[in-house]
Design a protein around this motif. Structure first.
Motif, PDB file in Angstrom:
ATOM      1  N   HIS A  78       0.804  -1.226   0.000  1.00  0.00           N
ATOM      2  CA  HIS A  78       0.000   0.000   0.000  1.00  0.00           C
ATOM      3  C   HIS A  78       0.841   1.282   0.000  1.00  0.00           C
ATOM      4  O   HIS A  78       0.309   2.365   0.202  1.00  0.00           O
ATOM      5  CB  HIS A  78      -0.955  -0.010   1.197  1.00  0.00           C
ATOM      6  CG  HIS A  78      -1.979  -1.102   1.106  1.00  0.00           C
ATOM      7  ND1 HIS A  78      -3.048  -1.066   0.238  1.00  0.00           N
ATOM      8  CD2 HIS A  78      -2.081  -2.287   1.748  1.00  0.00           C
ATOM      9  CE1 HIS A  78      -3.768  -2.163   0.358  1.00  0.00           C
ATOM     10  NE2 HIS A  78      -3.197  -2.932   1.267  1.00  0.00           N
ATOM     11  N   GLY A  79       2.137   1.166  -0.222  1.00  0.00           N
ATOM     12  CA  GLY A  79       2.990   2.345  -0.338  1.00  0.00           C
ATOM     13  C   GLY A  79       3.302   3.065   0.960  1.00  0.00           C
ATOM     14  O   GLY A  79       3.762   4.204   0.940  1.00  0.00           O
ATOM     15  N   VAL A  80       3.058   2.413   2.087  1.00  0.00           N
ATOM     16  CA  VAL A  80       3.293   3.038   3.383  1.00  0.00           C
ATOM     17  C   VAL A  80       4.769   3.374   3.576  1.00  0.00           C
ATOM     18  O   VAL A  80       5.108   4.446   4.069  1.00  0.00           O
ATOM     19  CB  VAL A  80       2.792   2.136   4.535  1.00  0.00           C
ATOM     20  CG1 VAL A  80       3.228   2.660   5.887  1.00  0.00           C
ATOM     21  CG2 VAL A  80       1.286   2.011   4.475  1.00  0.00           C
ATOM     22  N   PHE A  81       5.663   2.487   3.144  1.00  0.00           N
ATOM     23  CA  PHE A  81       7.082   2.721   3.379  1.00  0.00           C
ATOM     24  C   PHE A  81       7.634   3.850   2.515  1.00  0.00           C
ATOM     25  O   PHE A  81       8.573   4.533   2.911  1.00  0.00           O
ATOM     26  CB  PHE A  81       7.880   1.427   3.229  1.00  0.00           C
ATOM     27  CG  PHE A  81       7.496   0.435   4.282  1.00  0.00           C
ATOM     28  CD1 PHE A  81       7.840   0.642   5.604  1.00  0.00           C
ATOM     29  CD2 PHE A  81       6.733  -0.670   3.969  1.00  0.00           C
ATOM     30  CE1 PHE A  81       7.450  -0.241   6.593  1.00  0.00           C
ATOM     31  CE2 PHE A  81       6.345  -1.566   4.945  1.00  0.00           C
ATOM     32  CZ  PHE A  81       6.700  -1.348   6.266  1.00  0.00           C
ATOM     33  N   ASP A  82       7.021   4.075   1.350  1.00  0.00           N
ATOM     34  CA  ASP A  82       7.393   5.243   0.547  1.00  0.00           C
ATOM     35  C   ASP A  82       7.053   6.523   1.314  1.00  0.00           C
ATOM     36  O   ASP A  82       7.836   7.475   1.340  1.00  0.00           O
ATOM     37  CB  ASP A  82       6.664   5.234  -0.794  1.00  0.00           C
ATOM     38  CG  ASP A  82       7.095   4.078  -1.691  1.00  0.00           C
ATOM     39  OD1 ASP A  82       8.225   3.573  -1.517  1.00  0.00           O
ATOM     40  OD2 ASP A  82       6.303   3.686  -2.566  1.00  0.00           O
ATOM     41  N   GLN A  83       5.884   6.530   1.936  1.00  0.00           N
ATOM     42  CA  GLN A  83       5.461   7.700   2.715  1.00  0.00           C
ATOM     43  C   GLN A  83       6.341   7.886   3.952  1.00  0.00           C
ATOM     44  O   GLN A  83       6.698   9.011   4.297  1.00  0.00           O
ATOM     45  CB  GLN A  83       3.995   7.565   3.122  1.00  0.00           C
ATOM     46  CG  GLN A  83       3.046   7.572   1.941  1.00  0.00           C
ATOM     47  CD  GLN A  83       1.620   7.233   2.356  1.00  0.00           C
ATOM     48  OE1 GLN A  83       1.321   7.034   3.519  1.00  0.00           O
ATOM     49  NE2 GLN A  83       0.726   7.172   1.373  1.00  0.00           N
ATOM     50  N   LEU A  84       6.695   6.778   4.627  1.00  0.00           N
ATOM     51  CA  LEU A  84       7.564   6.864   5.802  1.00  0.00           C
ATOM     52  C   LEU A  84       8.946   7.385   5.412  1.00  0.00           C
ATOM     53  O   LEU A  84       9.537   8.190   6.140  1.00  0.00           O
ATOM     54  CB  LEU A  84       7.674   5.508   6.497  1.00  0.00           C
ATOM     55  CG  LEU A  84       6.389   4.919   7.073  1.00  0.00           C
ATOM     56  CD1 LEU A  84       6.673   3.570   7.730  1.00  0.00           C
ATOM     57  CD2 LEU A  84       5.721   5.854   8.040  1.00  0.00           C
TER      58      LEU A  84
END
Length: 121
Positions: A78-84
């Motif tokens: 879900h792209g969470v690590f890109d945001q982090l």
């Protein structure tokens, strides 16, 4: 001298920025073992990424390897690590300053060793 195993957990200020992004991934159903905190899971993921250890070598204080790996897979999907990562870069830029006009990359390419049969006597 620092080693990858000199792991420090997320500071409170950075965690406060991470937490809202992880809210959709909190366990909603009841039953089973008590849920592990999202902060502990993220610290376990960071430990694994920083040290390069196998999932089953993550210290138990962060939770079970299967739980941490499951959260990692869902977050990556879900792209969470890109945001982090974006939050981390913004925080670092605010504190230290990023100078993106110059970049370098280090790497090496070598041929894998070839197995040879030992000659008998």
């Amino acid at each position: 001298m620092s080693t990858p195993y000199d792991f420090t957990e997320l500071p409170d200020g950075l965690w406060a920025k991470f937490e809202p992004l992880l809210e959709p991934f909190k366990r909603k159903r009841s039953g089973g073992s008590p849920p592990i905190s999202s902060r502990s899971i993220i610290n376990g993921i960071i430990f694994r990424l920083k040290t390069g250890c196998q999932w089953n070598m993550i210290p138990k204080c962060y939770g079970s390897k299967s739980t941490i790996h499951d959260h990692y897979r869902r977050g990556a999907k879900h792209g969470v690590f890109d945001q982090l990562m974006k939050i981390c870069l913004e925080d670092y830029h605010r504190q230290q300053g990023l100078h993106l006009s110059w970049q370098s990359m280090d790497g090496s390419l070598i041929q894998a060793p070839v197995r040879t049969k030992k000659r008998c006597g």
